[in-house]
Design a protein around this motif. Structure first.
Motif, mmCIF file in Angstrom:
data_model
loop_
_atom_site.group_PDB
_atom_site.id
_atom_site.type_symbol
_atom_site.label_atom_id
_atom_site.label_comp_id
_atom_site.label_asym_id
_atom_site.label_seq_id
_atom_site.Cartn_x
_atom_site.Cartn_y
_atom_site.Cartn_z
ATOM 1 N N ILE A 72 42.804 37.064 26.121
ATOM 2 C CA ILE A 72 42.191 37.005 27.454
ATOM 3 C C ILE A 72 43.116 37.667 28.466
ATOM 4 O O ILE A 72 42.688 38.473 29.296
ATOM 5 N N VAL A 73 44.385 37.336 28.397
ATOM 6 C CA VAL A 73 45.364 37.891 29.335
ATOM 7 C C VAL A 73 45.531 39.393 29.100
ATOM 8 O O VAL A 73 45.557 40.186 30.051
ATOM 9 N N ALA A 74 45.638 39.790 27.842
ATOM 10 C CA ALA A 74 45.806 41.217 27.532
ATOM 11 C C ALA A 74 44.620 42.035 28.033
ATOM 12 O O ALA A 74 44.785 43.134 28.584
ATOM 13 N N ALA A 75 43.415 41.502 27.863
ATOM 14 C CA ALA A 75 42.221 42.227 28.307
ATOM 15 C C ALA A 75 42.192 42.360 29.824
ATOM 16 O O ALA A 75 41.823 43.417 30.364
ATOM 17 N N LEU A 76 42.588 41.305 30.534
ATOM 18 C CA LEU A 76 42.571 41.358 31.992
ATOM 19 C C LEU A 76 43.633 42.320 32.517
ATOM 20 O O LEU A 76 43.389 43.066 33.477
ATOM 21 N N ILE A 77 44.801 42.334 31.902
ATOM 22 C CA ILE A 77 45.839 43.300 32.299
ATOM 23 C C ILE A 77 45.306 44.723 32.151
ATOM 24 O O ILE A 77 45.463 45.562 33.046
ATOM 25 N N ALA A 78 44.675 44.981 31.013
ATOM 26 C CA ALA A 78 44.144 46.328 30.771
ATOM 27 C C ALA A 78 43.082 46.702 31.796
ATOM 28 O O ALA A 78 43.054 47.839 32.296
ATOM 29 N N ASP A 79 42.215 45.756 32.132
ATOM 30 C CA ASP A 79 41.148 46.038 33.104
ATOM 31 C C ASP A 79 41.710 46.317 34.495
ATOM 32 O O ASP A 79 41.251 47.230 35.196
#
Length: 715
Positions: free
Chosen positions: A251-258
């Motif tokens: 979840i955190v990795a996806a939000l950082i990427a976005d």
């Protein structure tokens, strides 16, 4: 005395069915594997009870409904009880529309039944009838376990009606201590952010984050609020600080990427229904961690009723059913996680381990290899593959898998100790001791004084007649950390035995047996120690008990030989052992020191106690369901029976309940609110407590099961 009427007979039959102690859950589960089609109302009732005992909710609902529709149970009290049980079974099986219908029947019988009103309140919330939802939820406040969830759920009815400020006021009016304040501010902050009240949202979520920066759901909501307010750098700082502690959290990795890609960032929740579902999931996770499986299932089911694609709820409920020995249901739930969710890959990894539990090992292995083929750097999938190989005693393949994991890790940290530990076990099983010893030492270098590693390495040294004093000190240190771990205590007793200290061995092994009374290796060890001090009748009793506990085939043959011929006398050689240790701690072991026929084979290696390394602050996992949060479990043993639910699902207040059918304990109190659920439990970064986990405590000769990806990622 004969019963005087058909009515009294139906009441008596129901009472007998609900009060009779049926077969143990394990036996019951085995019985249900065969097709069973009861042909009578009484048979359906008993079958429903049996299914409920083993948490087979689908069959429980079907059998109870059939018994109820038979018309046999005409006594009012009997019908009320059966109606309530049918309602609960429908609810826990996820048949929500039918459960709503039965909830109305239950309320007609018991106007204050809190579980039925909770279901009707959630139904009204789902249908956007917010006033009715609040009215129904008001009936639930007499039940302590519901006092935690329903007031916050009610605040979302205001948000759904476009009255966010009233929702905030209602939230602030809920009495709380510091722990519950974190939960309230998290919920209220999401509500404010959904309404576009960003400054107020950030203030609430900042407070929640300062109180608990380890719950990924709080981190996610707070970072989203910051990014939506144009504070992207601040949002990234929050996310990257979490990632430094818990790598690979999806979840955190996806939000950082976005955020870095400049994508539009939405709020954590976008509807009152989703907000209420998040509350239900958080409460379910907290209850499950405290052993309240019945209520946890109910809350997860209600969350999915409001938001069917809630990946956190699907994974949490799947893990709970896995703990409740219902892997078929877990398999279905893992497969239901939507492909669009960042947690889908983690659900796929957990699905593979569930397939292994269902004895579909080849399918599970193929599933993991497909994931790894797509991403050779997927550490969680690689570790899970090694875990399956360990579980199935495919040690050579396990060593290859864990070596691949070591290569992916590169520069290891404390969190990686378990990967080396489990590779060491695999090496030891395939008789590559130098490599095994190097891995155990590396694990201790990464995590000094880790009790499982201390126990394994210390025992192995003593068993081989090397580093005797150092090995004994390691085992004693492990016992000091886990004095109630039967496997580690067994290692200490067996080390005493190997050193010829038979009186001390008996003392420790008797304690080990009291802690783990049905383990064949521990019973075998105690029998050997009894024989050495002349208590030969007691020795044969322990050996027979060891046989009854189904030891490994090679160990079984040795025990049978001892029962036939006894043990050869080595007293003269053994007498010098203790003095040998004192003179030269690392002196080689006398040739005849080994237990007859054992000769320090892997089967004599120490049992691996529960791998429970110190849990770092960042490793908190609010969503953990089923499984004790950071506890490891034995690879070759079934999960403890006491982890399962009470005999049946939770009983709504006010119902008539037989004395022997205990209600689930109210495991959650308003003053001890669960932390907001970590939506990404299956994928949180590895932490010492959750690295590949052995089952409850397998001895080195038994399979060892690393943690599922959810645990190896530190959820």
């Amino acid at each position: 005395m004969p019963l005087s009427s058909r009515t009294s007979f139906s009441a008596a039959l129901l009472a007998i069915a609900l009060s009779t102690t049926l077969m143990a859950p394990a036996l019951a589960a085995k019985a249900l594997e065969r097709p069973f089609r009861p042909t009578s109302a009484s048979g359906s009732l008993l079958a429903g009870r049996l299914a409920a005992n083993v948490r087979d909710d689908d069959n429980a609902a079907s059998f109870y409904a059939k018994a109820l529709s038979s018309g046999l149970f005409k006594d009012e009290q009997a019908r009320q009880e059966l109606t309530n049980r049918t309602f609960i079974a429908l609810l826990t099986s996820g048949e929500m529309d039918k459960a709503v219908t039965f909830a109305r029947r239950v309320v007609a019988i018991d106007k204050k039944n809190p579980i039925a009103h909770l279901v009707l309140g959630i139904r009204a919330l789902k249908g956007r009838d917010y006033t009715k939802a609040r009215d129904e939820l008001a009936f639930t406040l007499d039940k302590p376990i519901l006092q935690l969830a329903t007031p916050l759920i009610s605040t979302w009815t205001y948000a759904g009606a476009g009255q966010t400020k009233k929702g905030v006021v209602a939230s602030d009016d809920i009495s709380s201590n510091d722990g519950f304040s974190t939960f309230k501010n998290f919920s209220t902050g999401m509500m404010l952010d959904m309404a576009g009240m960003r400054d107020e949202a950030i203030a609430r979520l900042k407070d929640a984050h300062e109180r608990d920066a380890n719950a990924v759901s709080i981190v996610d909501a707070y970072a989203r609020a910051l990014a939506r307010a144009g504070k992207k750098d601040d949002a990234l700082k929050v996310l990257e600080a979490y990632s430094a502690k818990v790598p690979r959290q999806p979840i955190v990795a996806a939000l950082i990427a976005d955020i870095k890609a400049g994508k539009r960032i939405g709020p954590a929740v976008t509807s009152a229904q989703q907000g209420a579902a998040d509350i239900l999931v958080s409460v379910a996770a907290g209850i499950a961690k405290q052993g309240g499986a019945d209520y946890a299932v109910v809350f997860y089911r209600l969350a999915l009723y409001l938001e069917p694609a809630n990946a956190t709820a699907l994974i949490g409920l799947a893990e709970l059913y896995s703990d409740l020995k219902q892997p078929q249901t877990a398999e279905t739930l893992f497969k239901s996680v939507p492909a669009s969710s960042p947690l889908k890959r983690n659900a796929e990894i957990e699905l593979a381990t569930t397939l292994d539990e269902l004895d579909k090992t080849d399918e599970g292995v193929a599933h993991l290899k497909k994931i790894i083929s797509a991403n050779p750097q997927d550490l969680d999938a690689i570790i899970s593959l090694g875990g399956i190989f360990n579980q199935r005693k495919r040690w050579e393949e396990a060593s290859v898998a864990f070596s691949q994991a070591v290569d992916v890790i590169g520069k290891p940290t404390r969190n990686d100790w378990a990967t080396f530990y489990y590779r060491g076990i695999a090496y030891e099983r395939i008789k590559q001791w130098p490599k095994a010893e190097a891995d155990f030492k590396k694990a201790l270098e990464l995590f000094p004084d880790q009790p499982s590693v201390l126990n394994y390495l210390g025992y192995s040294w003593i068993d081989q007649g090397m580093h005797l004093q150092e090995g004994m000190e390691m085992i004693k240190k492990a016992v000091d950390q886990r004095p109630d771990d039967g496997y580690i205590v067994d290692s200490l007793g067996w080390a005493n035995y190997k050193l010829g200290q038979y009186d001390e061995a008996v003392e420790q092994l008797e304690r080990a047996v009291s802690l783990k009374p049905s383990d064949p290796t521990i019973n075998d060890h105690l029998g050997d120690a009894y024989w050495k001090i002349g208590r030969k009748l007691e020795a044969t009793f322990q050996w027979r008990h060891a046989l009854d506990a189904k030891p490994e085939p090679d160990e079984k043959a040795k025990i049978e030989q001892k029962l036939k011929d006894g043990m050869r006398d080595t007293a003269s050689a053994d007498a010098s052992k203790a003095s040998d240790v004192a003179k030269s701690p690392d002196a080689p072991k006398p040739a005849d020191e080994a237990k007859p026929a054992d000769e320090a084979k892997p089967a004599d290696a120490p049992k691996t106690p529960d791998a429970q390394p110190e849990k770092p602050a960042d490793a908190d996992k609010p969503t953990e369901a089923p499984k004790p949060a950071d506890q490891t479990k034995p690879a070759d043993q079934t999960k403890p029976a006491d982890q399962t639910k009470p005999a049946d699902a939770p009983q709504p207040a006010g119902e008539t309940k037989p004395a022997d059918t205990s209600k689930p304990t109210d495991t959650s109190k308003p003053v001890e609110a669960p932390k907001p659920v970590d939506p990404a439990k299956p994928a949180d970064a590895p932490k010492p407590a959750d690295a590949p986990k052995p089952a409850d405590a397998p001895k080195p000769a038994e399979p060892v099961k690393p943690a599922s990806p959810s645990n190896s990622n530190g959820g």
